[in-house]
Design an enzyme around this catalytic site. Structure first.
Site, PDB file in Angstrom:
ATOM      1  N   GLY A   1       0.220  -1.339   0.122  1.00  0.00           N
ATOM      2  CA  GLY A   1      -0.254   0.065   0.003  1.00  0.00           C
ATOM      3  C   GLY A   1       0.704   1.466   0.085  1.00  0.00           C
ATOM      4  O   GLY A   1       2.285   1.108  -0.322  1.00  0.00           O
TER       5      GLY A   1
ATOM      6  N   SER B   1      -4.183  -2.719   1.074  1.00  0.00           N
ATOM      7  CA  SER B   1      -3.938  -1.689   1.372  1.00  0.00           C
ATOM      8  C   SER B   1      -4.400  -0.503   0.049  1.00  0.00           C
ATOM      9  O   SER B   1      -5.510  -0.947  -0.678  1.00  0.00           O
ATOM     10  CB  SER B   1      -2.892  -1.143   1.989  1.00  0.00           C
ATOM     11  OG  SER B   1      -3.934   0.924   2.977  1.00  0.00           O
TER      12      SER B   1
ATOM     13  N   ALA C   1      -6.687  -5.802   3.220  1.00  0.00           N
ATOM     14  CA  ALA C   1      -6.963  -5.264   4.468  1.00  0.00           C
ATOM     15  C   ALA C   1      -6.024  -3.956   3.951  1.00  0.00           C
ATOM     16  O   ALA C   1      -5.565  -2.875   3.764  1.00  0.00           O
ATOM     17  CB  ALA C   1      -4.978  -5.692   4.822  1.00  0.00           C
TER      18      ALA C   1
ATOM     19  N   ILE D   1      -4.806   4.326   7.742  1.00  0.00           N
ATOM     20  CA  ILE D   1      -4.287   5.028   9.060  1.00  0.00           C
ATOM     21  C   ILE D   1      -3.382   6.485   8.973  1.00  0.00           C
ATOM     22  O   ILE D   1      -3.070   6.548   7.134  1.00  0.00           O
ATOM     23  CB  ILE D   1      -3.875   3.327   8.787  1.00  0.00           C
ATOM     24  CG1 ILE D   1      -2.244   3.836   8.485  1.00  0.00           C
ATOM     25  CG2 ILE D   1      -4.367   2.694   9.836  1.00  0.00           C
ATOM     26  CD1 ILE D   1      -1.554   2.711   8.761  1.00  0.00           C
TER      27      ILE D   1
ATOM     28  N   LYS E   1     -14.241  10.820   9.439  1.00  0.00           N
ATOM     29  CA  LYS E   1     -14.515  11.228   8.050  1.00  0.00           C
ATOM     30  C   LYS E   1     -13.421  11.007   7.641  1.00  0.00           C
ATOM     31  O   LYS E   1     -14.313   9.996   5.937  1.00  0.00           O
ATOM     32  CB  LYS E   1     -14.322  12.687   8.731  1.00  0.00           C
ATOM     33  CG  LYS E   1     -14.601  13.815   6.600  1.00  0.00           C
ATOM     34  CD  LYS E   1     -14.264  15.001   7.617  1.00  0.00           C
ATOM     35  CE  LYS E   1     -13.779  15.936   6.781  1.00  0.00           C
ATOM     36  NZ  LYS E   1     -13.821  17.536   6.521  1.00  0.00           N
TER      37      LYS E   1
END
Length: 449
Positions: free
Chosen positions: A69, A102, A124, A128, A143
């Site tokens: 990701g 990700s 997954a 974050i 949000k």
């Protein structure tokens, strides 16, 4: 120094030779590769792959990915490039052991077709913000989380893929094997290698429209595979954008600068430290390609100026050449598109290297001229007068006048003794415009009237 620069040029020309295959004849499928963290620099790599496939009228572009990701904005730019592509783009999670986690999952869901190799995984996707000092994950606020849920669902909905599973990639941090993903209608096929992928995908229809062509039925009968690997620039960027490498470069760079300040005159620590510090900042994603290129070029010019002001026998010159070449290579790749055609860039790479070397040679020879000039300049001031001889034209008692090199000078006897007119004296010092002299002894050293 000249031989070393020539060898450096030859080595870099071979290292950064274009790795993509030239234009091909007949029906072709391009197979490219992407590995590592997705950053702003990754946009350029995907854009180059797509542009090359378009320029060569490829039947499709297969991008083999293996990524944990990365940056969300870069991910969205890559998806936009894929959906604006005039050739079908197939995201293939490959080889065995690879993952599309990700941001990689979003890119896959935004593609025309998804394939996975056995032993891989997808999913997954929980967003974050980073990691706390104790190592725990800092989750994104509601949000941001809701935005990415809506975004991944829209990608799945547009392509007719499983929206529920797509949402659970975020809400449950779901991760699927190839078999589970195929059964859940997240991907379209499982293939051991690109050849099997072409056989399995032959006759399938793209899950989203191809720009300007609508939904395309793939025809991979008797196509030729053209491999397209990452360029030297891609490999450099992939290396320095690894979070661990970027962090280490940043810290070694800071330590190098401190060590350089503590050991003045050596210059090696601060030179290496400056380059590593800039590469670390670039690796952490603080600059785009263009900004990173300009920063490296500016750093190179600073090295050249430092070489001229503080001769280091070529250390700053070599550092400047490296910075200029890396900066020039990065400068001409924009994240959202090329500033020039890739075919022109092939020649430009050589021009960048030669220009950097010419600038370096200018500083090397210019530096030698400056040093010679400084030595000559030392002969026109006070230092030049020391040791010259002249004749007394007005008795020194202890002051008087002497004639040195045809010029009259006020002079004073250093010892205070009287020196008669016509005697030879030697200059041993100066006080303002007054010469300090002693009675000359021994053979004449020159410089006498």
């Amino acid at each position: 120094m000249g031989k070393r620069l020539v060898l450096l040029a030859v080595l870099l020309v071979f290292l950064i030779a274009p790795s993509a295959a030239a234009g091909s004849h007949g029906r072709t499928v391009y197979v490219a590769k992407f590995e590592g963290v997705i950053t702003s620099y990754s946009v350029d790599q995907f854009s180059r792959y797509i542009t090359t496939a378009e320029e060569n009228n490829a039947e499709a572009l297969i991008i083999e990915i293996n990524t944990p990701g990365g940056n969300g904005e870069a991910m969205q730019e890559i998806i936009q490039h894929i959906q604006e592509s005039r050739v079908p783009v197939i995201i293939y999670v490959y080889p065995r052991g690879a993952i599309a986690a990700s941001a990689g999952t979003y890119i896959a869901l935004g593609s025309h077709l998804i394939a996975m190799a056995p032993g891989t995984s997808i999913g997954a996707c929980e967003p974050i913000l980073g990691y706390a000092s104790n190592g725990s994950i800092i989750k994104a606020p509601k949000k941001i989380r809701n935005f990415y849920i809506a975004y991944i669902k829209s990608l799945a909905e547009e392509s007719g893929r499983n929206m529920t599973a797509a949402e659970e990639f975020i809400t449950e941090d779901l991760s699927l094997t190839p078999e589970e993903a195929l059964k859940a209608h997240v991907i379209e096929l499982i293939a051991e290698d690109p050849s099997e992928l072409l056989n399995e995908a032959n006759g399938m229809k793209t899950k989203i429209p191809v720009s300007g062509r609508g939904y395309v039925t793939l025809n991979f009968t008797d196509v030729r595979i053209v491999q397209m690997g990452p360029s030297f620039k891609d490999e450099v960027v992939k290396f320095i954008t690894d979070p661990t490498v970027a962090y280490v470069l940043l810290n070694i760079g800071i330590l190098g600068l401190f060590l350089g300040f503590l050991t003045p005159g050596w210059h090696v620590p601060e030179t290496a430290g400056a380059i590593m510090l800039v590469l670390g900042l670039i690796g952490l994603g603080y600059f785009g390609y263009n900004t990173a290129g300009l920063v490296l070029i500016f750093l190179g010019m600073l090295f050249f100026v430092a070489e001229a002001l503080t001769p280091t026998f070529g250390l700053f010159t070599v550092a400047g050449v490296i910075s200029m070449i890396l900066g020039g290579i990065m400068l001409f790749g924009g994240g959202s598109g090329y500033l020039i055609k890739s075919s022109t860039f092939s020649m430009l790479r050589i021009v960048i290297i030669l220009t950097s070397l010419l600038i370096a040679l200018f500083f090397v020879f210019g530096l030698a001229a400056v040093i010679r000039d400084r030595r000559r300049r030392a002969q026109t001031g006070k230092e030049e007068m020391i040791g010259l001889r002249g004749r007394v034209v007005r008795e020194l008692d202890p002051e008087g006048m002497v004639k040195v090199r045809g010029e009259l000078w006020r002079a004073v006897s250093k010892t205070g003794e009287r020196i008669a007119v016509g005697e030879t004296v030697e200059v041993v010092g100066m006080s303002g415009l007054t010469l300090i002299v002693v009675r000359a002894e021994g053979p004449d050293k020159g410089g006498e009237v």
